[in-house]
Design a protein around this motif. Structure first.
Motif, mmCIF file in Angstrom:
data_model
loop_
_atom_site.group_PDB
_atom_site.id
_atom_site.type_symbol
_atom_site.label_atom_id
_atom_site.label_comp_id
_atom_site.label_asym_id
_atom_site.label_seq_id
_atom_site.Cartn_x
_atom_site.Cartn_y
_atom_site.Cartn_z
ATOM 1 N N GLY A 115 -75.202 60.878 98.026
ATOM 2 C CA GLY A 115 -75.112 59.220 97.439
ATOM 3 C C GLY A 115 -76.194 58.385 98.063
ATOM 4 N N THR B 260 -77.161 54.858 100.100
ATOM 5 C CA THR B 260 -76.393 53.711 100.689
ATOM 6 C C THR B 260 -77.399 52.610 100.844
ATOM 7 O OG1 THR B 260 -75.058 55.025 101.963
ATOM 8 C CG2 THR B 260 -75.036 52.890 102.722
ATOM 9 N N GLU C 186 -78.070 48.057 102.100
ATOM 10 C CA GLU C 186 -77.576 47.011 102.721
ATOM 11 C C GLU C 186 -78.190 45.733 102.277
ATOM 12 O OE1 GLU C 186 -77.933 46.236 107.329
ATOM 13 O OE2 GLU C 186 -76.515 47.881 106.950
ATOM 14 N N LYS D 104 -72.687 46.281 103.345
ATOM 15 C CA LYS D 104 -73.136 47.863 102.928
ATOM 16 C C LYS D 104 -72.403 48.214 101.566
ATOM 17 C CE LYS D 104 -74.621 50.080 107.013
ATOM 18 N NZ LYS D 104 -74.123 51.303 107.986
ATOM 19 N N LYS E 108 -72.559 51.501 98.667
ATOM 20 C CA LYS E 108 -72.736 52.997 98.462
ATOM 21 C C LYS E 108 -72.735 53.300 96.996
ATOM 22 C CE LYS E 108 -72.251 57.705 100.057
ATOM 23 N NZ LYS E 108 -71.558 58.587 100.999
ATOM 24 N N GLU F 36 -72.266 56.462 94.816
ATOM 25 C CA GLU F 36 -72.075 58.084 94.745
ATOM 26 C C GLU F 36 -72.126 58.383 93.343
ATOM 27 O OE1 GLU F 36 -68.052 57.677 96.298
ATOM 28 O OE2 GLU F 36 -68.633 57.723 98.207
#
Length: 189
Positions: free
Chosen positions: A21, A23, A25, A52, A54, A56
């Motif tokens: 994935g 990530t 911020e 944050k 993510k 996926e």
């Protein structure tokens, strides 16, 4: 031989990206309420908060929703040949920047975009979380810089794994070289 190695290495990197994935911020401003003067006056104090997110591996439902957004991207090539290319770029940026932020929001939400709701007769019905989608789209539209938005957009496009998806469809729909022989019952009596 080197081309096969390079292709296999790219495939391994793509699979690692999909499984791991992405990530990222963002920094956003939230307001904290502070009461002053014997709690009679409320004062809002801005606070910088890091959030944050993510992305996926995308499900087929998410891929379908993303495809609906991608279809809406349109560029009129006749206008692109005009003398004022900068004006055209501004027009397209204004027209599609929110849509790009929405694509990122859909990818972040993934399958959480659909909320299960139970009906009276016990049947599960899924409802779209439009409010959460709008909040994330607005957040991404105001906090993500165009260069970062482009990077995220390219990563999401890569994580869709459309090449492998299309190849698997091609393999499943390939014409057969031999027709199966159908066994029919003997009708002689």
């Amino acid at each position: 031989m080197d081309e096969i190695k390079t292709l296999e290495q790219e495939r391994n990197e793509l699979n690692a990206l999909i499984n791991k994935g992405v990530t990222f911020e963002l920094e956003d401003t939230e307001f904290e309420e502070k009461r002053v003067f014997f709690s009679f006056i409320k004062r809002r104090i801005p606070i910088k908060v890091k959030k944050k997110f993510k992305v996926e591996e995308l499900t087929l439902g998410t891929l379908d929703r993303l495809s609906c957004e991608w279809i809406e991207f349109e560029m009129d090539e006749s206008q692109m040949k005009s003398d004022d290319g900068l004006q055209m770029a501004r027009t397209l940026a204004g027209k599609h920047s929110i849509r790009c932020a929405k694509v990122v929001a859909l990818a972040v939400l993934g399958s959480d975009y659909l909320i299960p709701k139970y009906t009276r007769n016990g049947v599960v019905r899924y409802v779209e979380d439009v409010e959460q989608l709008e909040q994330l789209t607005a957040l991404f539209a105001r906090t993500i810089k165009p260069s970062k938005l482009y990077q995220l957009y390219i990563l999401i496009n890569a994580m869709c794994n459309l090449g492998d998806f299309m190849n698997s469809i091609r393999l499943m729909s390939a014409d057969r070289t031999t027709m199966p022989i159908r066994i029919e019952p003997n009708k002689e009596v």
